[in-house]
Design an enzyme around this catalytic site. Structure first.
Site, short mmCIF file in Angstrom:
data_model
loop_
_atom_site.label_atom_id
_atom_site.label_comp_id
_atom_site.label_asym_id
_atom_site.label_seq_id
_atom_site.Cartn_x
_atom_site.Cartn_y
_atom_site.Cartn_z
N CYS A 48 40.56 36.43 79.51
CA CYS A 48 41.35 37.15 78.50
C CYS A 48 41.63 36.19 77.36
O CYS A 48 41.96 35.02 77.60
CB CYS A 48 42.66 37.66 79.10
SG CYS A 48 43.73 38.43 77.88
N GLU A 51 52.24 37.45 73.43
CA GLU A 51 52.48 38.10 72.13
C GLU A 51 53.94 38.01 71.71
O GLU A 51 54.24 38.05 70.53
CB GLU A 51 52.05 39.56 72.20
CG GLU A 51 50.56 39.63 72.49
CD GLU A 51 49.85 40.78 71.84
OE1 GLU A 51 50.45 41.86 71.81
OE2 GLU A 51 48.70 40.58 71.40
N CYS A 67 36.87 39.94 72.65
CA CYS A 67 37.81 40.57 73.58
C CYS A 67 37.13 40.86 74.92
O CYS A 67 36.09 41.54 74.95
CB CYS A 67 38.29 41.86 72.93
SG CYS A 67 39.40 42.83 73.92
N ASN A 68 37.72 40.40 76.00
CA ASN A 68 37.15 40.67 77.33
C ASN A 68 37.18 42.15 77.65
O ASN A 68 36.25 42.69 78.24
CB ASN A 68 37.95 39.93 78.41
CG ASN A 68 37.54 38.49 78.51
OD1 ASN A 68 36.66 38.14 79.26
ND2 ASN A 68 38.16 37.63 77.72
N THR A 69 38.30 42.80 77.30
CA THR A 69 38.43 44.21 77.65
C THR A 69 37.35 45.02 76.93
O THR A 69 36.70 45.88 77.52
CB THR A 69 39.85 44.70 77.27
OG1 THR A 69 40.81 43.79 77.83
CG2 THR A 69 40.11 46.08 77.80
N HIS A 95 44.08 35.80 75.49
CA HIS A 95 45.43 35.25 75.35
C HIS A 95 45.75 34.13 76.34
O HIS A 95 46.68 33.37 76.14
CB HIS A 95 46.47 36.36 75.57
CG HIS A 95 46.55 37.35 74.47
ND1 HIS A 95 45.46 38.06 74.02
CD2 HIS A 95 47.60 37.76 73.71
CE1 HIS A 95 45.84 38.87 73.05
NE2 HIS A 95 47.14 38.70 72.84
N ASP A 136 38.12 41.60 67.87
CA ASP A 136 39.07 41.53 68.98
C ASP A 136 40.06 42.68 68.85
O ASP A 136 40.26 43.23 67.76
CB ASP A 136 39.82 40.19 68.98
CG ASP A 136 40.74 40.07 70.20
OD1 ASP A 136 40.28 40.32 71.32
OD2 ASP A 136 41.94 39.78 70.03
N SER A 137 40.71 43.00 69.97
CA SER A 137 41.74 44.03 69.94
C SER A 137 42.93 43.59 69.09
O SER A 137 43.74 44.42 68.69
CB SER A 137 42.21 44.33 71.37
OG SER A 137 42.69 43.13 71.96
#
Ligand code: DGL
Length: 281
Positions: free
Chosen positions: A199, A165, A80-82, A201, A17-18
């Protein structure tokens, strides 16, 4: 790249993940499949990926993938979706056959699309995601391939990751930004009956999202979908499954400091954990 092409001795399932958000997906995977070993890598030093260019996200993700393969992982999930939206296809089609034959990388987009495609009655589906995920049109393309009768309405929510975050999920600021994007999406198409939280988050904003989304709308949280599809994948691919170690061990790697990862992880993952620093490059 001097990474072994196979994992003769086996290894953990890798989760990339990012940053920390992928722990929501990892938690669902580990709850469903606790017997396996896992190695989670969060690129916390360079998070967030959501507003970065295609080239940067691809380069960072490939570095993470390579690092996890160096840990012996036969199989990786891009939580991670991105990264799934912007790097997965190139990694699967170009890098794996060339540098890592025999290894596998899976993403989070297809499991979510498959689930939503069977849930929606109105065939009008909404999506909340980062700007990078929305701009990539990866979900649009996947829906077109699997469920061409379905219309997807995407809404980029650039403030949602920073809110999570910064531990601002229960504040007036979070209410404002969640309501703003929910209203924008539902105003565009009131017949939307299913929404994907695309996402890592966003599950932490679920109570607020539910508060503003009409009661008849179903919300798809990716973690359990990805876990279910992983179980199915392992059953259908015994040649990969037998390379996945089963000692219920877990390791957490971070490109940031271990201390910061350990303290911030608590919001995303309910168990205390020990992290180790790793350099990517
Ligand atoms: N993990 C990212 C995602 O699921 C969110 C955080 C980021 O932008 O890096 O899209």
């Amino acid at each position: 790249m001097n990474v072994r092409s196979g994992t003769e001795r086996g290894g953990p399932i890798g989760i990339f993940d990012s940053g920390l958000g992928g722990l929501t997906v990892y938690h669902a995977i580990r709850s469903k499949l606790p017997q396996y070993d896992y190695c989670y890598l969060g690129d916390t030093a360079r998070t967030p990926y959501g507003s970065r260019s295609f080239d940067t996200i691809y380069r960072y993700t490939l570095q993470g993938v390579k690092a996890l393969f160096e840990q012996g992982c036969p199989l990786l999930i891009l939580a991670c979706n991105t990264a799934s939206a912007k790097a997965l296809r190139t990694i699967q089609q170009r890098d794996l056959p060339q540098y890592f034959p025999g290894r596998r990388v899976l993403g989070v987009i297809r499991p979510s699309v498959e689930r939503v495609g069977t849930l929606s009655q109105s065939r009008k589906v909404g999506l909340f995601g980062t700007s990078g995920t929305v701009r990539s049109e990866s979900y649009v393309l996947e829906f077109r391939k699997l469920f061409p009768d379905l219309v997807l309405y995407q809404e980029a929510c650039p403030m949602w990751v920073p809110l999570v975050e910064n531990n601002e999920t229960a504040t007036p600021a979070a209410e404002y930004f969640v309501r703003r994007h929910v209203d924008a999406l539902m105003d565009r198409e009131p017949d939307i009956d299913t929404i994907i939280l695309a996402c890592t988050h966003y599950p932490l904003l679920l109570p607020l999202i539910r508060k503003f989304v009409p009661g008849n709308v179903q919300i798809v949280n990716q973690g359990p979908e990805v876990a279910e599809r992983l179980e199915d994948y392992l059953q259908r691919h015994p040649e990969i499954e037998k390379q996945c170690l089963k000692n219920s061990r877990q390791r957490f790697l971070t490109t940031g400091t271990a201390e910061e990862f350990e303290s911030l992880a608590a919001a995303f993952f309910p168990e205390p954990l020990n992290a180790e620093h790793i350099e990517l490059g």
